[in-house]
Design an enzyme around this catalytic site. Structure first.
Site, PDB file in Angstrom:
ATOM      1  CB  THR A 124      -0.904   0.010   1.259  1.00  0.00           C
ATOM      2  OG1 THR A 124      -1.451   1.323   1.427  1.00  0.00           O
ATOM      3  CG2 THR A 124      -0.122  -0.325   2.520  1.00  0.00           C
ATOM      4  CG  ASP A 125      -0.971   5.110  -0.926  1.00  0.00           C
ATOM      5  OD1 ASP A 125      -1.654   4.332  -0.220  1.00  0.00           O
ATOM      6  OD2 ASP A 125      -1.363   6.242  -1.244  1.00  0.00           O
ATOM      7  CD  GLU A 126      -3.311   4.085   4.329  1.00  0.00           C
ATOM      8  OE1 GLU A 126      -3.342   4.244   5.549  1.00  0.00           O
ATOM      9  OE2 GLU A 126      -4.261   3.625   3.675  1.00  0.00           O
ATOM     10  CE1 TYR A 148      -3.539  -2.092   5.761  1.00  0.00           C
ATOM     11  CE2 TYR A 148      -3.247   0.271   5.483  1.00  0.00           C
ATOM     12  CZ  TYR A 148      -3.399  -0.992   4.937  1.00  0.00           C
ATOM     13  OH  TYR A 148      -3.393  -1.156   3.575  1.00  0.00           O
ATOM     14  CE  LYS A 152      -0.591  -4.496   2.845  1.00  0.00           C
ATOM     15  NZ  LYS A 152      -0.941  -5.817   2.240  1.00  0.00           N
TER      16      LYS A 152
HETATM   17  P1  TYD Z   1     -10.215   4.723   4.554  1.00  0.00           P
HETATM   18  O1  TYD Z   1     -11.211   4.276   3.547  1.00  0.00           O
HETATM   19  O2  TYD Z   1     -10.312   4.180   5.937  1.00  0.00           O
HETATM   20  O3  TYD Z   1      -8.773   4.442   3.920  1.00  0.00           O
HETATM   21  P2  TYD Z   1      -7.290   4.885   4.472  1.00  0.00           P
HETATM   22  O4  TYD Z   1      -7.412   5.294   5.894  1.00  0.00           O
HETATM   23  O5  TYD Z   1      -6.532   3.630   4.315  1.00  0.00           O
HETATM   24  O6  TYD Z   1      -6.849   5.994   3.578  1.00  0.00           O
HETATM   25  O7  TYD Z   1     -10.265   6.311   4.668  1.00  0.00           O
HETATM   26  C1  TYD Z   1     -10.056   7.160   3.566  1.00  0.00           C
HETATM   27  C2  TYD Z   1     -10.054   8.580   4.101  1.00  0.00           C
HETATM   28  O8  TYD Z   1     -11.351   8.881   4.629  1.00  0.00           O
HETATM   29  C3  TYD Z   1      -9.091   8.789   5.260  1.00  0.00           C
HETATM   30  O9  TYD Z   1      -8.525  10.094   5.180  1.00  0.00           O
HETATM   31  C4  TYD Z   1      -9.962   8.671   6.479  1.00  0.00           C
HETATM   32  C5  TYD Z   1     -11.285   9.238   6.008  1.00  0.00           C
HETATM   33  N1  TYD Z   1     -12.471   8.668   6.688  1.00  0.00           N
HETATM   34  C6  TYD Z   1     -13.416   9.521   7.277  1.00  0.00           C
HETATM   35  O10 TYD Z   1     -13.280  10.786   7.258  1.00  0.00           O
HETATM   36  N2  TYD Z   1     -14.494   8.960   7.903  1.00  0.00           N
HETATM   37  C7  TYD Z   1     -14.683   7.619   7.958  1.00  0.00           C
HETATM   38  O11 TYD Z   1     -15.692   7.169   8.565  1.00  0.00           O
HETATM   39  C8  TYD Z   1     -13.723   6.755   7.333  1.00  0.00           C
HETATM   40  C9  TYD Z   1     -13.898   5.262   7.361  1.00  0.00           C
HETATM   41  C10 TYD Z   1     -12.639   7.335   6.705  1.00  0.00           C
END
Ligand code: TYD
Length: 342
Positions: A124-126, A148, A152
């Site tokens: 992942t890019d994270e 997480y 990864k």
């Molecule tokens: P997510 O889908 O959890 O992916 P990641 O954290 O791996 O990027 O979240 C995408 C973006 O959306 C992230 O900046 C967190 C935000 N987010 C919210 O603002 N509210 C939420 O309920 C969730 C699940 C994510």
């Protein structure tokens, strides 16, 4: 190739199984533990397919992995199996270390010993952490900031060590935020889409100005396939959609497409350690002839349509295990949240 594809009942994994079966003569063995987000319905149309077999099991189960590689004469392994949700990693980090690090280690070692000739680790890019400006390149220092992404990163560098140490032909893909049909509704886009359909509140973390690069699942799978077939051993490839958007913008687009009011938006307590921005440079993968094909607005509309047309798929999930998770994760935050414009 005879391929062992782990996590194939999940979101990206199931799209990849379908893509690989439809575009070539590969034989695929899908290994999936069917934990909360693995869903056999994602593979339902493959019942009886002559080049596909499904096995329920855990990638940490070394004897099982070894037997599958032997019995199916596996030549390539694609590891899509992972614990993937950042918020859950804050509640239960140990399960992330187990699957994402230990499980990857089991697959690598079993593959190496059996002389498997390709190992693709879906990362992942994270792993790059929060990137305030510019784009992450494959050679950048890894700076993961959640259990997480740290787990990864562990699997990712462990895979690369197998090239450096044993010349085991590993390739790694680092994809950006992926969206599309069949995504478990804990993730941002499917959570917001399904909540909005039901006129439920949309919980935006913090100020909602965090940026993600959105990648359609079809484009992500095409990138993985390209790296599988043409990637150079020991090499990492970023896979990004080139669609950088703030979360608030995406939330507003979802509401507009569904004809719902912005009153559903709630700004809630931020996620601890929340990465502000993620963005990757994909020049290396473009050099292999890949480029993303699906513009974000088009992909988002198609995804919305899919969730509208497949209510039974996500309603079944949302009424099960998910309910308790949602309650714990969001109830208090939503009660204390603030509305848009207030
Ligand atoms: P997510 O889908 O959890 O992916 P990641 O954290 O791996 O990027 O979240 C995408 C973006 O959306 C992230 O900046 C967190 C935000 N987010 C919210 O603002 N509210 C939420 O309920 C969730 C699940 C994510």
């Amino acid at each position: 190739m005879n391929i062992l594809l782990t996590g194939g009942a999940g979101f990206i994994g199931s799209h990849l199984v379908h893509r690989l079966l439809s575009r070539s003569e590969h034989h695929i063995v899908t290994l999936d533990a069917l934990r909360y987000s693995g869903n056999l319905a994602n593979l339902g149309d493959l019942d009886g397919h002559g080049r596909h077999a499904f096995v329920r099991g855990d990638i940490c189960d070394q004897p099982l992995v070894e037997a599958l590689i032997r019995e199916h004469r596996i030549e390539g392994i694609i590891n899509c199996a992972a614990e993937t949700h950042v918020d859950r990693s804050l509640l239960d980090p140990a399960s992330f270390v187990r699957t994402n690090v230990v499980g990857t280690g089991v697959l690598l070692e079993a593959g190496r010993r059996a002389g498997v000739r390709r190992f693709l680790q879906v990362s992942t890019d994270e792993v790059y952490g929060s990137v305030e400006t510019g784009m992450s390149n494959e050679g950048d220092l890894l700076a993961p900031r959640s259990p997480y992404s740290a787990s990864k990163a562990g699997g990712d560098v462990l895979a690369l060590s197998y090239w450096a140490t044993y010349r085991f032909p590993v390739v790694v893909t680092r994809g950006t935020n992926t969206y599309g049909p069949n995504q478990y509704p804990e993730k941002f886009i499917p959570l917001f889409v399904t909540n909005a359909i039901d006129d439920q509140l949309l919980p935006l973390y913090g100020d909602g100005r965090q940026c993600r690069d959105w990648l359609a699942v079809e484009d992500h799978c095409a990138g993985i396939e390209q790296v599988l077939l043409h990637g150079e051993a020991g090499t990492v490839y970023n896979v990004g959609g080139g669609n950088e958007r703030e979360n608030l913008t995406v939330a507003e687009q979802i509401l507009a497409c569904l004809g719902k009011s912005k009153d559903l938006l709630r700004f809630v307590t931020d996620r601890p350690g929340h990465d502000r921005r993620c963005a990757v440079d994909c020049s290396r993968l473009r050099g292999l002839g890949w480029s993303p094909q699906i513009p974000f607005e088009e992909g988002l509309r198609a995804t919305l349509r899919w969730y509208q047309e497949h209510e039974s798929w996500w309603r079944r999930i949302k009424s099960g295990e998910f309910r308790q998770y949602y309650e714990e994760q969001y109830r208090r935050r939503l009660e204390e949240g603030t509305a848009c414009g207030s």
